[in-house]
Design a protein around this motif. Structure first.
Motif, PDB file in Angstrom:
ATOM      1  N   UNK A  20       0.825  -1.208   0.000  1.00 49.09           N
ATOM      2  CA  UNK A  20       0.000   0.000   0.000  1.00 49.09           C
ATOM      3  C   UNK A  20       0.862   1.262   0.000  1.00 49.09           C
ATOM      4  N   UNK A  21       1.976   1.216   0.713  1.00 49.43           N
ATOM      5  CA  UNK A  21       2.877   2.377   0.724  1.00 49.43           C
ATOM      6  C   UNK A  21       3.485   2.571  -0.663  1.00 49.43           C
ATOM      7  N   UNK A  22       3.868   1.469  -1.315  1.00 46.92           N
ATOM      8  CA  UNK A  22       4.426   1.572  -2.663  1.00 46.92           C
ATOM      9  C   UNK A  22       3.393   2.121  -3.640  1.00 46.92           C
ATOM     10  N   UNK A  23       2.147   1.714  -3.490  1.00 41.39           N
ATOM     11  CA  UNK A  23       1.085   2.248  -4.340  1.00 41.39           C
ATOM     12  C   UNK A  23       0.856   3.731  -4.055  1.00 41.39           C
ATOM     13  N   UNK A  24       0.967   4.118  -2.770  1.00 36.78           N
ATOM     14  CA  UNK A  24       0.811   5.525  -2.423  1.00 36.78           C
ATOM     15  C   UNK A  24       1.888   6.371  -3.100  1.00 36.78           C
ATOM     16  N   UNK A  25       3.101   5.816  -3.224  1.00 37.19           N
ATOM     17  CA  UNK A  25       4.186   6.559  -3.867  1.00 37.19           C
ATOM     18  C   UNK A  25       3.847   6.875  -5.320  1.00 37.19           C
ATOM     19  N   UNK A  26       3.154   5.955  -5.987  1.00 36.62           N
ATOM     20  CA  UNK A  26       2.773   6.197  -7.383  1.00 36.62           C
ATOM     21  C   UNK A  26       1.801   7.376  -7.459  1.00 36.62           C
ATOM     22  N   UNK A  27       0.809   7.376  -6.576  1.00 37.62           N
ATOM     23  CA  UNK A  27      -0.148   8.485  -6.569  1.00 37.62           C
ATOM     24  C   UNK A  27       0.502   9.807  -6.229  1.00 37.62           C
ATOM     25  N   UNK A  28       1.447   9.790  -5.279  1.00 36.82           N
ATOM     26  CA  UNK A  28       2.132  11.031  -4.886  1.00 36.82           C
ATOM     27  C   UNK A  28       2.972  11.559  -6.040  1.00 36.82           C
ATOM     28  N   UNK A  29       3.674  10.671  -6.738  1.00 40.18           N
ATOM     29  CA  UNK A  29       4.490  11.100  -7.880  1.00 40.18           C
ATOM     30  C   UNK A  29       3.627  11.763  -8.946  1.00 40.18           C
ATOM     31  N   UNK A  30       2.415  11.244  -9.141  1.00 45.42           N
ATOM     32  CA  UNK A  30       1.499  11.828 -10.125  1.00 45.42           C
ATOM     33  C   UNK A  30       1.009  13.200  -9.674  1.00 45.42           C
ATOM     34  N   UNK A  31       0.821  13.377  -8.367  1.00 42.55           N
ATOM     35  CA  UNK A  31       0.278  14.633  -7.850  1.00 42.55           C
ATOM     36  C   UNK A  31       1.329  15.730  -7.699  1.00 42.55           C
ATOM     37  N   UNK A  32       2.619  15.361  -7.678  1.00 45.97           N
ATOM     38  CA  UNK A  32       3.670  16.368  -7.513  1.00 45.97           C
ATOM     39  C   UNK A  32       3.819  17.209  -8.776  1.00 45.97           C
ATOM     40  N   UNK A  33       4.125  18.502  -8.622  1.00 44.28           N
ATOM     41  CA  UNK A  33       4.360  19.334  -9.812  1.00 44.28           C
ATOM     42  C   UNK A  33       5.659  18.933 -10.504  1.00 44.28           C
ATOM     43  N   UNK A  34       5.655  18.959 -11.824  1.00 41.78           N
ATOM     44  CA  UNK A  34       6.830  18.550 -12.578  1.00 41.78           C
ATOM     45  C   UNK A  34       6.774  17.069 -12.919  1.00 41.78           C
TER      46      UNK A  34
END
Length: 203
Positions: A20-34
């Protein structure tokens, strides 16, 4: 009427906290600017990390251990090798980090990384670089002062049975051992006093 045996469907694989943490990282990377990419984590205790393709800044995702602890910690960046001296500064000024619950919206985590975590990490690195420069300057001043003391003592006691032995205990504390005849010591007291009164740049 005939009946057909229906095979029991296999149970779906259980998703672990690390997943779940690894999946959260994917969502965070998508939400970050750049533009950011997701990796498998740079440290052994990280399950993922996100890296900015433009700046190279990275943030690791580290699950918080313990039963029922469905949280993860964000660990920013890699510390430059020249700043990895544990006696220099970081024990008094620990790395910035942030902890979130698994399931926290990706936009909230991304906002924290962009607005708080990364700027705090850059401030941390700036303080570390400044502390390192000051430490190197102090070491250079101490070395110059120590050599000046040693040179004056050695030149003042060239004729003794054994040369002056000089050791530095810690900081600005110096230990001086002289081996000379007692009559010679009496005549050399002024020279010794002059060497010990030498003007140095030691802070």
């Amino acid at each position: 009427m005939t009946t057909t045996a229906v095979e029991t469907a296999d149970k779906p694989a259980r998703i672990s906290k690390e997943d779940r943490v690894a999946l959260a990282a994917i969502g965070v990377a998508t939400a970050l600017p750049g533009k950011w990419t997701v990796g498998r984590g740079r440290a052994r205790d990280q399950v993922a990390d996100v890296v900015c393709l433009a700046t190279g800044v990275s943030v690791g995702f580290k699950p918080v251990p313990g039963p029922g602890a469905w949280r993860y910690r964000l660990v920013p960046g890699d510390v430059p090798r020249e700043l990895a001296d544990p006696w220099l500064w970081y024990r008094r000024d620990p790395l910035p980090f942030a902890t979130f619950a698994v399931g926290t919206p990706a936009t909230e985590v991304a906002t924290h990384i962009h607005q708080r975590l990364i700027p705090a990490f850059h401030q941390w690195l700036d303080r570390a670089q400044t502390a390192r420069r000051e430490r190197l300057k102090t070491q250079a001043r101490q070395y110059k002062a120590r050599r000046k003391i040693a040179d004056q003592l050695e030149s003042a006691f060239l004729q003794t049975p054994a040369p002056a032995h000089i050791s530095y205990i810690r900081g600005d504390l110096v230990s001086i051992t002289l081996t000379i005849p007692i009559d010679d010591a009496l005549t050399r007291i002024p020279a010794l006093a002059q060497a010990l009164r030498a003007d140095t740049t030691t802070p």
